[in-house]
Write an enzyme that holds these catalytic residues in place. Structure first.
Site, PDB file in Angstrom:
ATOM      1  CG  MET A 106      -7.167   6.745   7.106  1.00  0.00           C
ATOM      2  SD  MET A 106      -5.568   7.434   6.711  1.00  0.00           S
ATOM      3  CE  MET A 106      -5.903   7.833   5.086  1.00  0.00           C
ATOM      4  CE  LYS A 145      -8.563  -0.353  -2.570  1.00  0.00           C
ATOM      5  NZ  LYS A 145      -8.912   0.994  -2.950  1.00  0.00           N
ATOM      6  CG  ASP A 188      -2.013  -1.023   1.266  1.00  0.00           C
ATOM      7  OD1 ASP A 188      -2.379  -1.560   0.097  1.00  0.00           O
ATOM      8  OD2 ASP A 188      -2.578  -1.247   2.267  1.00  0.00           O
TER       9      ASP A 188
END
Lengths: 249, 249
Positions: free
Chosen positions: B172, B57, B35
Site C-alpha cells: 500500500m 479496515k 475487509d
C-alpha cells in the site's frame, strides 16, 4: 497437446494449507517432481496414474543436482507431459524457482507458478502471532541460513538483522545460527529479543522452543532433526504453543 | 456449542489462491467479517445462511475503527457464533491480526489463524519471478508504506532498503512511495534498480508497470485506483507480464 511446467508451492506441510490452484495443478499433472520436504499427504493429491519422482534439493541430504532436475523437467515437458515441480512452501521463497523458470523459458516450454504459504507464515499462525504489528514491527524479512557453500552469506546485512522494528524468519538455520546470532548481536540486537525455533512447522510432529536470541544456539540443539525455521523479534512475546484451527464441521 | 474466532487469510485476490483450510473455515462460519479488499468470489465460499458483514479496515476509505471490529467480533463469538474474520492476503502480514488475537484471548474466546498467500508472493508468481535467487537476493522483506498516521514510518531502516542483496515488497505505498524512494536512494540504492508496481495483483483486472526505482514515482501514477503493491530488487530483471497458471482440465 503440448507439455508444460508448473512450479507449485506445497505450503508449509499441513495439506490443508495447499491452495485450490495447487490441488488443481496436482490433479492435472502427468508427472510430479517433488522435494524431500513435501509431505506425503500433499503428494496424495496427484492422480494415481501420475508418475511421482523425488528429486530432493532441500535439506542437507545428497540430492539431484539442480542442472539434472532442469534436464529431467524440460525433457518430460518436451515429451508432452504436464510436469508439476512441487516445492515445499512457496516456489519464490528460497525454492530456487528462478533457475527452473529460466530453464523452461530457454527451452520454449510454457511455465507457470502457483504461489504457496511459506513456512514463516505457517509457523506464525500456529504460534498465534502476527509477523507485523503496529508499533512493534513494521517490517518482516525472510533470510536464508546458508549460501551456495553452506555458510552464512558473507554480506548478510547486520543492520537489517539488528533493527528493533523487524521480525526475521531464518530458513534452514541449523548449521549457521551461531554465526547469524553473533552477527546480529554485534550489530546491536539485544540478546533478550524473543526467538522461537520450530521443526516441522504445521505438521503433526511440530516441535518448538520459545527462547531468546541469546539462548537460541542452545535451544535449537534440543530440537529433533527435521526442517527447521527460526523466528526472531518482539512480536514473538505473544507466542503461544500449539494454536490450531478448529474443525469446521 | 461455544463460539470461536478464526482469522482467515483470503490470499491476494484470485479465489484459486485460497487454502483448503480457508475454504473449510468459510463453509463452517456463522458470521464472516470481511475487509473491503476481499474479492466477492472469495466471500462466495461462505454458506448462504451465513451472515457476511463488511468491516473495512484496509485501504484509505473510512472504515470501522479497530476497537469496534473487536467488540463486534467478540460479541458475536460470545453469542456462540463461529466467527470468521476474513482478511486480504495473510492475517499475519500487515493485517492487524495481533490486535484481534489479543482481544479474543482477553475475552477467553478460542482463536485460531489460517495463514494465506500474501500479495507479494502472488504478484511475484504472476510476474514469473522468484523473490529470492542464489547470487542475487538472499533476503526478502515486506515493509508497510504507511504508519499509524499514514506517513512513511520515521524509523524504517534505510540501510535495509538499500542493500543490493534484498528484494523489497512495499504494501500500500501510493501515498508514501516518494518518501520511501528518497530514503532508499539516499542510503545508496542505485536508481536503476528494477521495480514493478502492481494494482489488483492476481485479480482479473491486474495492472502492472515494470520500471526502475528512479522512475517509480511517475510510473505508479499511471496505474488505476485499487490495492497497490511495489516490488523492488534485481530479481525483477526477469519480470514478465501476465504469467498465468494453465488450466488443469
Amino acid at each position: 497437446t503440448g507439455g508444460s511446467v508448473t512450479l507449485v508451492g506445497a505450503g508449509p506441510g499441513d495439506p490443508e494449507l495447499l491452495t485450490l490452484a495447487a490441488v488443481r495443478a496436482l490433479r492435472g499433472a502427468d508427472v510430479v517432481l517433488y522435494d524431500d520436504l513435501v509431505s506425503p499427504d500433499v503428494l496424495a493429491f496427484a492422480r494415481r496414474e501420475a508418475r511421482t519422482m523425488l528429486v530432493g534439493k532441500t535439506g542437507h541430504r545428497p540430492s539431484c543436482r539442480q542442472e539434472d532436475i532442469n534436464v529431467l523437467m524440460i525433457g518430460l515437458a518436451r515429451q508432452g507431459k504436464r510436469v508439476v515441480r512441487l516445492k515445499s512452501g512457496d516456489p519464490g521463497v528460497f525454492g530456487r524457482g528462478g533457475e527452473e523458470i529460466a530453464a523452461a523459458h530457454e527451452a520454449g516450454i510454457p511455465v507457470a507458478i502457483v504461489p504457496g504459504v511459506t513456512a514463516a507464515q505457517g509457523a506464525a499462525a500456529r504460534l498465534g502471532v502476527s509477523l507485523t504489528e503496529r508499533g512493534v514491527a513494521r517490517r518482516v524479512q525472510y533470510v536464508t541460513g546458508h549460501d551456495r557453500d553452506g555458510a552464512l552469506p558473507e554480506d548478510l546485512n547486520g543492520a537489517a538483522l539488528a533493527d528493533p522494528g523487524v521480525t526475521t524468519a531464518v530458513y534452514m538455520p541449523r548449521r549457521t545460527v551461531p554465526a547469524l546470532v553473533a552477527r546480529a548481536l554485534a550489530a546491536g540486537l539485544p540478546a533478550a529479543t524473543p526467538a522461537v525455533a520450530i521443526v516441522d512447522a504445521t505438521r503433526p510432529g511440530e516441535r518448538r522452543v520459545i527462547t531468546t536470541v541469546g539462548d537460541l544456539k542452545d535451544a535449537i540443539a534440543t530440537l529433533p532433526a527435521g526442517p527447521c525455521l527460526v523466528l526472531i523479534g518482539d512480536v514473538l512475546r505473544a507466542a503461544r504453543s500449539g494454536v490450531r484451527a478448529p474443525a469446521a464441521d
